[in-house]
Scaffold this motif. Sequence first.
Motif, PDB file in Angstrom:
ATOM      1  N   ASN A  67      33.627  22.354 -35.774  1.00 53.69           N
ATOM      2  CA  ASN A  67      34.179  21.409 -36.543  1.00 53.69           C
ATOM      3  C   ASN A  67      35.520  21.550 -36.591  1.00 53.69           C
ATOM      4  N   VAL A  68      36.293  20.314 -35.946  1.00 56.54           N
ATOM      5  CA  VAL A  68      37.420  20.754 -35.511  1.00 56.54           C
ATOM      6  C   VAL A  68      38.500  19.682 -36.284  1.00 56.54           C
ATOM      7  N   LYS A  69      38.559  19.023 -37.023  1.00 55.28           N
ATOM      8  CA  LYS A  69      38.665  18.547 -38.433  1.00 55.28           C
ATOM      9  C   LYS A  69      39.126  19.919 -38.742  1.00 55.28           C
ATOM     10  N   ASP A  78      46.264  21.619 -32.687  1.00 60.62           N
ATOM     11  CA  ASP A  78      46.421  20.264 -32.238  1.00 60.62           C
ATOM     12  C   ASP A  78      45.049  19.959 -31.508  1.00 60.62           C
ATOM     13  N   TYR A  79      44.989  19.101 -30.864  1.00 64.43           N
ATOM     14  CA  TYR A  79      43.735  18.563 -29.930  1.00 64.43           C
ATOM     15  C   TYR A  79      43.690  19.723 -28.546  1.00 64.43           C
ATOM     16  N   GLU A  80      44.571  19.664 -28.003  1.00 60.86           N
ATOM     17  CA  GLU A  80      44.405  20.583 -26.755  1.00 60.86           C
ATOM     18  C   GLU A  80      43.667  21.240 -27.521  1.00 60.86           C
ATOM     19  N   ASN A 203      33.680  16.920 -27.601  1.00 58.93           N
ATOM     20  CA  ASN A 203      33.454  17.913 -29.084  1.00 58.93           C
ATOM     21  C   ASN A 203      33.290  16.492 -29.717  1.00 58.93           C
ATOM     22  N   PRO A 204      32.455  16.125 -30.989  1.00 54.66           N
ATOM     23  CA  PRO A 204      31.942  14.839 -31.217  1.00 54.66           C
ATOM     24  C   PRO A 204      33.728  14.655 -32.229  1.00 54.66           C
ATOM     25  N   TYR A 205      34.465  15.102 -32.811  1.00 50.46           N
ATOM     26  CA  TYR A 205      35.884  14.209 -33.480  1.00 50.46           C
ATOM     27  C   TYR A 205      36.433  14.174 -32.152  1.00 50.46           C
ATOM     28  N   ASP A 206      37.377  12.825 -32.425  1.00 49.30           N
ATOM     29  CA  ASP A 206      39.001  12.641 -31.736  1.00 49.30           C
ATOM     30  C   ASP A 206      40.010  13.574 -31.894  1.00 49.30           C
ATOM     31  N   GLN A 207      41.246  12.471 -31.058  1.00 52.64           N
ATOM     32  CA  GLN A 207      42.032  13.498 -31.449  1.00 52.64           C
ATOM     33  C   GLN A 207      42.184  13.165 -33.049  1.00 52.64           C
ATOM     34  N   ASN A 208      42.427  11.703 -33.049  1.00 50.01           N
ATOM     35  CA  ASN A 208      42.439  11.276 -34.894  1.00 50.01           C
ATOM     36  C   ASN A 208      41.768  12.392 -35.812  1.00 50.01           C
ATOM     37  N   ASN A 209      41.146  12.970 -35.599  1.00 50.58           N
ATOM     38  CA  ASN A 209      39.491  13.933 -36.736  1.00 50.58           C
ATOM     39  C   ASN A 209      39.194  13.333 -37.182  1.00 50.58           C
ATOM     40  N   ILE A 216      32.977  14.088 -26.930  1.00 47.83           N
ATOM     41  CA  ILE A 216      33.949  12.982 -26.140  1.00 47.83           C
ATOM     42  C   ILE A 216      35.014  13.907 -25.688  1.00 47.83           C
ATOM     43  N   ILE A 217      35.808  13.380 -24.393  1.00 49.39           N
ATOM     44  CA  ILE A 217      37.230  14.446 -24.550  1.00 49.39           C
ATOM     45  C   ILE A 217      38.447  13.172 -24.017  1.00 49.39           C
ATOM     46  N   ASP A 218      39.505  13.689 -24.792  1.00 45.08           N
ATOM     47  CA  ASP A 218      40.389  12.855 -24.486  1.00 45.08           C
ATOM     48  C   ASP A 218      41.327  13.079 -23.429  1.00 45.08           C
TER      49      ASP A 218
END
Length: 250
Positions: A67-69, A78-80, A203-209, A216-218
């Motif tokens: 759960n990246v958020k 951070d996202y990375e 991951n199912p969360y993008d860079q903006n949570n 996906i991957i940014d």
Amino acid sequence: MKYILICTLLILTSCSSYTLKNYERRNERVYENGNGVIQYFLADLPNWANFSSAGSCHRNYPVRYLNVKNLRESFALDYEESIQFQLMFNELSEERKKEALASYIPFKDEEKIFYTVLDKIKAGIRNFTKPKYKVVNLIWIDIAMEGKKSLERVRRAIQSESFGSGHPVFVSLCMNRIEMKEYISKMGLKITGAKYMSYELLNPYDQNNNLVAVPIIDLNKLFNKNQKIQLFLPKDRPFEFKGKVRVRKY
């Protein structure tokens, strides 16, 4: 959201038993409490759903999605850092399972692995090390597994002048990094110094949570902002690969 709901319902309604040699199956009721590091994981993905529609394959190894958020908010990542965390957690967990000849890891052991990985991330350690070159060439290789003709397409792309202009990175939505290295070596595609980017970074969360439809991957957030990214594809760009990149068809 649909992805999370489906996985959660599957877990909560499952009553089957599973015996392991050294590890017992996780007590899934722990999910209901939401204590400890459990809040940093998404529900386990059932084996039948562990596939890539873009890659037309079923994966041999499941992903323990984070759960990246929650992770980013709790530990100021951070996202990375967060997606590298997920990769490292999955790879270390897989090592532990092989050592124990087990299919599952109990929560108490997952917690130990979690904090081990967190310490490494905070120390700047990465399993996937980014190339430092100005131009990074990513090549999606899953098509090579379709047969000799498809393999030859990949081989020609690797040998092309445009691919030789940047640092090579093999990408797969079907194989983990160990599988990729073995497959590429076996098929005679190995390039000295090449990097390997697997689906465990998605991951199912993008860079903006924000929660999105599929993992996906940014790419712009994984690599440095001053790097030029070229994405070599055998067909249309999959939804999984996000970011501003130059697409090259092969």
